[in-house]
Design an enzyme around this catalytic site. Structure first.
Site, mmCIF file in Angstrom:
data_model
loop_
_atom_site.group_PDB
_atom_site.id
_atom_site.type_symbol
_atom_site.label_atom_id
_atom_site.label_comp_id
_atom_site.label_asym_id
_atom_site.label_seq_id
_atom_site.Cartn_x
_atom_site.Cartn_y
_atom_site.Cartn_z
ATOM 1 N N HIS A 1 -34.313 -8.358 -12.309
ATOM 2 C CA HIS A 1 -33.294 -8.413 -11.163
ATOM 3 C C HIS A 1 -32.544 -9.854 -11.129
ATOM 4 O O HIS A 1 -31.541 -9.849 -10.612
ATOM 5 C CB HIS A 1 -34.060 -8.006 -9.558
ATOM 6 C CG HIS A 1 -34.659 -6.855 -9.759
ATOM 7 N ND1 HIS A 1 -33.905 -5.864 -9.935
ATOM 8 C CD2 HIS A 1 -35.813 -6.342 -9.396
ATOM 9 C CE1 HIS A 1 -34.656 -4.521 -9.509
ATOM 10 N NE2 HIS A 1 -35.758 -5.029 -9.288
ATOM 11 N N LEU B 1 -10.069 -10.216 -4.029
ATOM 12 C CA LEU B 1 -10.993 -9.167 -4.536
ATOM 13 C C LEU B 1 -11.716 -8.599 -3.223
ATOM 14 O O LEU B 1 -12.249 -9.557 -2.708
ATOM 15 C CB LEU B 1 -11.708 -9.364 -5.682
ATOM 16 C CG LEU B 1 -12.894 -8.278 -5.932
ATOM 17 C CD1 LEU B 1 -12.307 -7.380 -6.833
ATOM 18 C CD2 LEU B 1 -14.113 -9.093 -6.828
ATOM 19 N N ASP C 1 -28.091 -0.246 -12.482
ATOM 20 C CA ASP C 1 -29.367 0.003 -12.746
ATOM 21 C C ASP C 1 -29.668 -0.256 -14.172
ATOM 22 O O ASP C 1 -28.889 -0.525 -15.023
ATOM 23 C CB ASP C 1 -29.188 1.653 -12.695
ATOM 24 C CG ASP C 1 -30.576 2.285 -12.445
ATOM 25 O OD1 ASP C 1 -31.464 1.583 -12.075
ATOM 26 O OD2 ASP C 1 -30.649 3.664 -12.598
HETATM 27 C C1 IPE Z 1 -29.757 3.334 -7.601
HETATM 28 O O1 IPE Z 1 -30.766 3.067 -8.567
HETATM 29 C C2 IPE Z 1 -29.901 2.205 -6.582
HETATM 30 C C3 IPE Z 1 -29.460 0.624 -7.014
HETATM 31 C C4 IPE Z 1 -28.683 0.622 -8.171
HETATM 32 C C5 IPE Z 1 -29.328 -0.116 -6.079
HETATM 33 P P1 IPE Z 1 -32.319 3.488 -8.601
HETATM 34 O O2 IPE Z 1 -33.113 2.958 -9.724
HETATM 35 O O3 IPE Z 1 -32.898 3.190 -7.250
HETATM 36 O O4 IPE Z 1 -32.110 5.080 -8.643
HETATM 37 P P2 IPE Z 1 -32.934 6.485 -8.998
HETATM 38 O O5 IPE Z 1 -34.064 6.109 -8.343
HETATM 39 O O6 IPE Z 1 -33.254 6.075 -10.784
HETATM 40 O O7 IPE Z 1 -32.540 7.670 -8.715
HETATM 41 C C1 IPE Z 2 -31.509 -1.414 -10.514
HETATM 42 O O1 IPE Z 2 -32.472 -1.554 -11.336
HETATM 43 C C2 IPE Z 2 -31.572 -2.465 -9.137
HETATM 44 C C3 IPE Z 2 -32.123 -1.826 -8.093
HETATM 45 C C4 IPE Z 2 -32.391 -0.432 -7.852
HETATM 46 C C5 IPE Z 2 -32.575 -2.826 -6.966
HETATM 47 P P1 IPE Z 2 -33.922 -0.963 -11.313
HETATM 48 O O2 IPE Z 2 -34.904 -1.828 -10.667
HETATM 49 O O3 IPE Z 2 -33.620 0.489 -10.742
HETATM 50 O O4 IPE Z 2 -34.172 -0.954 -12.794
HETATM 51 P P2 IPE Z 2 -34.768 0.415 -13.520
HETATM 52 O O5 IPE Z 2 -34.107 1.646 -13.249
HETATM 53 O O6 IPE Z 2 -36.266 0.679 -12.991
HETATM 54 O O7 IPE Z 2 -34.958 -0.173 -14.914
HETATM 55 MG MG MG Z 3 -33.226 2.224 -11.386
#
Ligand code: IPE
Ligand code: IPE
Ligand code: MG
Length: 248
Positions: free
Chosen positions: A39, A133, A22
Site C-alpha cells: 500500500h 486537475l 489494485d
Molecule cells: C477494489 O479492489 C477496491 C480498491 C482498489 C480500493 P479490491 O481488491 O477491494 O476488490 P476485489 O475484492 O478484488 O473485488
Molecule cells: C488495492 O490493492 C488497494 C486496496 C484495495 C486498498 P489490494 O490490497 O486489493 O491488493 P491485492 O488485490 O490484494 O493484491
Molecule cells: Mg485487490
C-alpha cells in the site's frame, strides 16, 4: 467536446480517467513483504500518476482508494490504510495545491476517525479554487451505497416519481457536476467492477492490465491512453466518425 492535449502524440485524451488501484497486496507478497508495504508503494506511485495526469491533460481523475467492502479486511490492514490516507494528506497537500490540483472526496466520511474527517474536509477546502486537475478520492466509497443515498435524498426532498430522470439521479450522486468517466483503468488483471462508479461508468471504456498498481508507471499509463484513443465509442448507436473525432 474537443480537448487538445499538451502531449501532441496523444490526440484524443479522456477528460475523466477513473482508476481502480489494485494489486498492492500481491505486489508486496511477491517480494516477501507485508501487504502494507504494498500500500505504501502504491501511494508513492499515485504521486507519479497524478503528475502524469496533469502532463497528459486529463481534467478529472478519480481514484479508488478504499471501498465500503474493504472494512472486511483484517483490522491492522484497515488501520494501516487509514493512516496512509492521513499521511498522504499531510505530506502531499501543499505540493498538490501548488500544482493546481483540486481535491474532492467521494464516499462516506462518517465511519472515519474525526481527525481524519477534518483533514479530508480541510484538504478539500484549501484546494477548492484549483482547476488544473480535479482529483476525486474514493475513500469509503461504494457505488451501491452512493445510489441508495441518492434515492434516500430524493425521497427526503419530496421529488415526485415522474420527475426522476437520468440527469436528476446523476445530480444526487457524489459526482454531481463531474462528467462521467471516459476511461476506467484497473490494474492487477481482475475482470470486475468491485462496486466502483457503477452508475457513472455505464458507458466508459475499460482498460485492464495485469500490472500491479505499484508498478503501473507513466509508460503504461500512456499505453492505456493510446488504447483509449483507438476506441470507437458508439453508445449503443452506430459508429459516427465526426462525433468520435470530437469526443475527448
Ligand atoms: C477494489 O479492489 C477496491 C480498491 C482498489 C480500493 P479490491 O481488491 O477491494 O476488490 P476485489 O475484492 O478484488 O473485488
Ligand atoms: C488495492 O490493492 C488497494 C486496496 C484495495 C486498498 P489490494 O490490497 O486489493 O491488493 P491485492 O488485490 O490484494 O493484491
Ligand atoms: Mg485487490
Amino acid at each position: 467536446m474537443s480537448n487538445p492535449s499538451p502531449d501532441a502524440s496523444l490526440e484524443k485524451i479522456p477528460r475523466h480517467v477513473a482508476l481502480i488501484m489494485d494489486g498492492n497486496g500481491r505486489w508486496a507478497l511477491s517480494r516477501g513483504l507485508p501487504r502494507l508495504a504494498g500500500h505504501k508503494a502504491g501511494t508513492e506511485n499515485l504521486r507519479r500518476i497524478i503528475r502524469a495526469s496533469v502532463e497528459f491533460g486529463v481534467k478529472y481523475l478519480t481514484i479508488y482508494a478504499f471501498s465500503t467492502e474493504n472494512w472486511g479486511r483484517p483490522p491492522e490492514e484497515v488501520r494501516g490504510l487509514m493512516n496512509i490516507l492521513e499521511d498522504v494528506i499531510d505530506r502531499e497537500l501543499a505540493e498538490l495545491h501548488k500544482e493546481g490540483v483540486q481535491l474532492r472526496h467521494i464516499g462516506r466520511l462518517e465511519r472515519l476517525a474525526p481527525t481524519l474527517q477534518e483533514k479530508v474536509l480541510d484538504a478539500v477546502d484549501v484546494t477548492r479554487n484549483n482547476d488544473r486537475l480535479i482529483l476525486n478520492i474514493a475513500f469509503n466509497y461504494g457505488g451501491r451505497d452512493e445510489i441508495v443515498q441518492a434515492i434516500q435524498r430524493m425521497m427526503k426532498d419530496g421529488v415526485p416519481p415522474e420527475k426522476v430522470t437520468d440527469e436528476m439521479v446523476s445530480q444526487y450522486l457524489y459526482t454531481a457536476g463531474v462528467p462521467d468517466p471516459d476511461l476506467v483503468i484497473r490494474t492487477s488483471g481482475e475482470l470486475r467492477v468491485s462496486n466502483f462508479l457503477i452508475w457513472q461508468a455505464a458507458y466508459s471504456e475499460w482498460y485492464i492490465t495485469p500490472t500491479y498498481w505499484p508498478d503501473f508507471d507513466k509508460k503504461e499509463y500512456r499505453r492505456a491512453l493510446e488504447a483509449y484513443a483507438q476506441r470507437d465509442r458508439r453508445y449503443g448507436g452506430v459508429y459516427d466518425e465526426v462525433a468520435n473525432k470530437n469526443n475527448g
